[in-house]
Design a protein around this motif. Structure first.
Motif, PDB file in Angstrom:
ATOM      1  N   VAL A 275       4.595  -0.080 -54.550  1.00 44.57           N
ATOM      2  CA  VAL A 275       4.761  -0.752 -53.481  1.00 44.57           C
ATOM      3  C   VAL A 275       3.813  -1.990 -53.248  1.00 44.57           C
ATOM      4  N   LEU A 276       2.749  -1.480 -54.363  1.00 41.80           N
ATOM      5  CA  LEU A 276       1.219  -2.540 -53.839  1.00 41.80           C
ATOM      6  C   LEU A 276       1.912  -3.671 -54.671  1.00 41.80           C
ATOM      7  N   VAL A 277       2.571  -3.222 -55.709  1.00 41.57           N
ATOM      8  CA  VAL A 277       2.426  -4.649 -56.802  1.00 41.57           C
ATOM      9  C   VAL A 277       4.033  -5.032 -56.388  1.00 41.57           C
ATOM     10  N   ALA A 278       4.969  -4.368 -55.445  1.00 40.82           N
ATOM     11  CA  ALA A 278       5.590  -5.100 -55.339  1.00 40.82           C
ATOM     12  C   ALA A 278       5.615  -6.448 -53.951  1.00 40.82           C
ATOM     13  N   LEU A 279       4.931  -6.184 -53.773  1.00 41.65           N
ATOM     14  CA  LEU A 279       4.548  -6.805 -52.276  1.00 41.65           C
ATOM     15  C   LEU A 279       4.275  -8.103 -53.050  1.00 41.65           C
ATOM     16  N   PRO A 280       4.208  -9.315 -52.143  1.00 42.95           N
ATOM     17  CA  PRO A 280       4.259 -10.544 -52.394  1.00 42.95           C
ATOM     18  C   PRO A 280       2.671 -11.093 -51.762  1.00 42.95           C
ATOM     19  N   THR A 281       1.323 -10.521 -52.031  1.00 45.00           N
ATOM     20  CA  THR A 281       0.805 -10.067 -51.712  1.00 45.00           C
ATOM     21  C   THR A 281      -1.059 -10.631 -52.953  1.00 45.00           C
TER      22      THR A 281
ATOM     23  N   ILE B  63      -4.092  -7.071 -54.929  1.00 43.31           N
ATOM     24  CA  ILE B  63      -3.612  -5.771 -54.670  1.00 43.31           C
ATOM     25  C   ILE B  63      -2.918  -5.569 -55.781  1.00 43.31           C
ATOM     26  N   ASN B  64      -1.672  -6.679 -56.523  1.00 40.74           N
ATOM     27  CA  ASN B  64      -1.072  -6.320 -57.558  1.00 40.74           C
ATOM     28  C   ASN B  64      -2.114  -5.371 -58.084  1.00 40.74           C
ATOM     29  N   ILE B  65      -3.347  -5.711 -58.445  1.00 40.99           N
ATOM     30  CA  ILE B  65      -4.457  -5.261 -59.820  1.00 40.99           C
ATOM     31  C   ILE B  65      -4.614  -3.357 -58.922  1.00 40.99           C
ATOM     32  N   ALA B  66      -4.741  -3.625 -58.133  1.00 35.12           N
ATOM     33  CA  ALA B  66      -5.148  -2.334 -57.670  1.00 35.12           C
ATOM     34  C   ALA B  66      -3.709  -1.645 -58.212  1.00 35.12           C
ATOM     35  N   GLY B  67      -2.349  -1.986 -57.605  1.00 31.38           N
ATOM     36  CA  GLY B  67      -1.395  -1.101 -57.564  1.00 31.38           C
ATOM     37  C   GLY B  67      -0.746  -0.872 -59.142  1.00 31.38           C
TER      38      GLY B  67
END
Length: 148
Positions: A26-32, A36-40
């Motif tokens: 979910v964190l990777v898919a979010l457009p943030t 946040i993507n790295i944490a995902g």
């Protein structure tokens, strides 16, 4: 009585690693932001590693019943008292002496739904624990004090 227990994934294990993988996805898919993507990605990676390594449940090879395990360690001086109590009255084992040494290990495999438990005593021989008693089967009510 020879009982063989193997390590298996419990429902708790599956919940933990599945949650990490799903939340990471979910964190990777979010457009943030990239952070946040790295944490995902790290959460997904941690979930995959846990899926491969985490096995906290036990299964009886003969009956395929699932068990949980509890261990208590004692000093060598407690061995005769524990050995005599295992056969008929395992609830009388004094847990105030537990974890004050590691020369003797008491393993308890228990299944609350089936209402049974298996107990066995091990003695530390350099580099491993060797069984020094047979495996005893008891009702949960007799070993309840040991698994709390």
């Amino acid at each position: 009585m020879e009982k063989t227990f193997i390590r298996v994934r419990s429902a708790k294990d599956i919940t933990i690693f599945a949650s990490l993988i799903i939340l990471g996805s979910v964190l990777v898919a979010l457009p943030t932001g990239a952070g946040i993507n790295i944490a995902g990605f790290f959460m997904i990676f941690a979930g995959i590693i846990l899926a491969l390594m985490l096995k906290t449940g036990y299964k009886d090879m003969e009956t395929n019943e699932r068990y949980q395990k509890k261990e208590h360690y004692f000093q060598q001086a407690a061995k005769p008292e524990i050995s005599s109590a295992l056969e008929s009255r395992p609830g009388s084992i004094d847990l105030t002496q537990a974890n004050k040494g590691n020369a003797v290990k008491l393993d308890i495999f228990y299944n609350m739904e089936a209402g049974k438990a298996y107990v066995q005593l091990f003695e530390y021989i350099p580099y491993r624990y060797e069984p020094c008693s047979k495996v005893y089967e008891h009702e949960i009510s007799k070993v309840e004090k040991l698994i709390k």
